[in-house]
Design a protein around this motif. Sequence first.
Motif, PDB file in Angstrom:
ATOM      1  N   THR A  30      17.824 -46.942 100.465  1.00 36.62           N
ATOM      2  CA  THR A  30      18.535 -45.712 100.799  1.00 36.62           C
ATOM      3  C   THR A  30      19.993 -45.889 100.403  1.00 36.62           C
ATOM      4  O   THR A  30      20.594 -46.924 100.699  1.00 36.62           O
ATOM      5  CB  THR A  30      18.440 -45.399 102.301  1.00 36.62           C
ATOM      6  N   SER A  31      20.536 -44.904  99.716  1.00 34.60           N
ATOM      7  CA  SER A  31      21.917 -44.994  99.227  1.00 34.60           C
ATOM      8  C   SER A  31      22.621 -43.658  99.423  1.00 34.60           C
ATOM      9  O   SER A  31      22.016 -42.665  99.822  1.00 34.60           O
ATOM     10  CB  SER A  31      21.938 -45.383  97.748  1.00 34.60           C
ATOM     11  N   ARG A  32      23.903 -43.644  99.144  1.00 32.18           N
ATOM     12  CA  ARG A  32      24.688 -42.412  99.252  1.00 32.18           C
ATOM     13  C   ARG A  32      24.953 -41.768  97.891  1.00 32.18           C
ATOM     14  O   ARG A  32      24.972 -40.549  97.774  1.00 32.18           O
ATOM     15  CB  ARG A  32      26.037 -42.715  99.925  1.00 32.18           C
ATOM     16  N   ASP A  33      25.158 -42.594  96.882  1.00 27.99           N
ATOM     17  CA  ASP A  33      25.554 -42.107  95.558  1.00 27.99           C
ATOM     18  C   ASP A  33      24.526 -42.564  94.537  1.00 27.99           C
ATOM     19  O   ASP A  33      24.480 -43.749  94.170  1.00 27.99           O
ATOM     20  CB  ASP A  33      26.948 -42.653  95.214  1.00 27.99           C
ATOM     21  N   LEU A  34      23.697 -41.652  94.064  1.00 24.60           N
ATOM     22  CA  LEU A  34      22.600 -42.012  93.176  1.00 24.60           C
ATOM     23  C   LEU A  34      23.101 -42.587  91.857  1.00 24.60           C
ATOM     24  O   LEU A  34      22.614 -43.623  91.388  1.00 24.60           O
ATOM     25  CB  LEU A  34      21.722 -40.786  92.926  1.00 24.60           C
ATOM     26  N   GLU A  35      24.087 -41.931  91.240  1.00 22.08           N
ATOM     27  CA  GLU A  35      24.565 -42.390  89.936  1.00 22.08           C
ATOM     28  C   GLU A  35      25.206 -43.767  90.027  1.00 22.08           C
ATOM     29  O   GLU A  35      24.965 -44.641  89.188  1.00 22.08           O
ATOM     30  CB  GLU A  35      25.552 -41.376  89.357  1.00 22.08           C
ATOM     31  N   ALA A  36      26.033 -43.988  91.048  1.00 26.57           N
ATOM     32  CA  ALA A  36      26.686 -45.286  91.208  1.00 26.57           C
ATOM     33  C   ALA A  36      25.662 -46.379  91.490  1.00 26.57           C
ATOM     34  O   ALA A  36      25.787 -47.511  91.002  1.00 26.57           O
ATOM     35  CB  ALA A  36      27.711 -45.215  92.337  1.00 26.57           C
ATOM     36  N   THR A  37      24.638 -46.047  92.272  1.00 23.87           N
ATOM     37  CA  THR A  37      23.598 -47.024  92.590  1.00 23.87           C
ATOM     38  C   THR A  37      22.821 -47.409  91.342  1.00 23.87           C
ATOM     39  O   THR A  37      22.532 -48.589  91.107  1.00 23.87           O
ATOM     40  CB  THR A  37      22.637 -46.447  93.648  1.00 23.87           C
ATOM     41  N   GLN A  38      22.480 -46.432  90.516  1.00 21.14           N
ATOM     42  CA  GLN A  38      21.772 -46.726  89.272  1.00 21.14           C
ATOM     43  C   GLN A  38      22.615 -47.602  88.352  1.00 21.14           C
ATOM     44  O   GLN A  38      22.111 -48.559  87.754  1.00 21.14           O
ATOM     45  CB  GLN A  38      21.408 -45.423  88.557  1.00 21.14           C
ATOM     46  N   GLU A  39      23.898 -47.290  88.249  1.00 17.43           N
ATOM     47  CA  GLU A  39      24.784 -48.077  87.385  1.00 17.43           C
ATOM     48  C   GLU A  39      24.879 -49.523  87.876  1.00 17.43           C
ATOM     49  O   GLU A  39      24.808 -50.469  87.092  1.00 17.43           O
ATOM     50  CB  GLU A  39      26.174 -47.442  87.355  1.00 17.43           C
TER      51      GLU A  39
END
Length: 267
Positions: A30-39
């Motif tokens: 579970t995360s807050r920022d999808l793009e940052a997590t993917q990066e």
Amino acid sequence: MNDHPSSARGAREVLSTDSVFGAPCWVSLTSRDLEATQEFYGAVLGWRWRRGTLGSHFRTALVDDVPVAGIAAVAAMWQMAVAWTPYFAVPSADEAASRTRERGGTVAVGPISLPPGRAALLADREGATFGVWEGKLIGNWEAWRQDAPSFIRLHTRDAFDSAIFYGEILDWATDRPGCCEVRYEGGEVVLRSGGDVVARIESGALEAAPDPTIRPHWQVHFAVGDVPGAVRAAEKHGGSVLREAEEEAILRDPDGAQFTVTSRRQR
């Protein structure tokens, strides 16, 4: 669980939780920022991504086209903690949830229907969070076991008590064919599925410790070819290092989720 292959080859290889049960079958973040997590995880673990079947907030991580983990950017929206969670295969999510309540654990979410199955988010008596999954597993479970986490480890106060708790919920060490084997080895409780180590339970965590690395929790270990390289990538992309050794390092992603990178030589 976030996505499953639907190709003809994948369909032939699909196993259900009726044939693979009690073993870890998936990990989800579970995360807050999808793009940052993917990066971040793309840089640290070399993952590629595809959109999950549950909507725009979900992604599935791939290694050589094998789905290895799920990401759900719902921590803020659903007021959930940012964390990695292992899921165990069960024949019935409802029964697993009931057993958890009966034994002093907590049912946090579900069971809910997430086609092609059902899932529940639970916590054991010490507060360690885990999930259960009922239904079709990823297309090739053996490939997932090789390409996903090297193993998961429960840090808890009493390994034997925890092993009894999980064993009664997940049918470990029963007479049922295909169940997981549980043994005490090297100061830990070791869980094996098909002869492979898939989980470990160790004593020593403190229930109210301020340091999240030692509170009771399931720690997900990802196998990498270069531990120092993964550490430097994590730091470069906004993560932090909680503990580092030659063959293993405990990291925290930019959102605060904790995980371990482990040398493939230790698998």
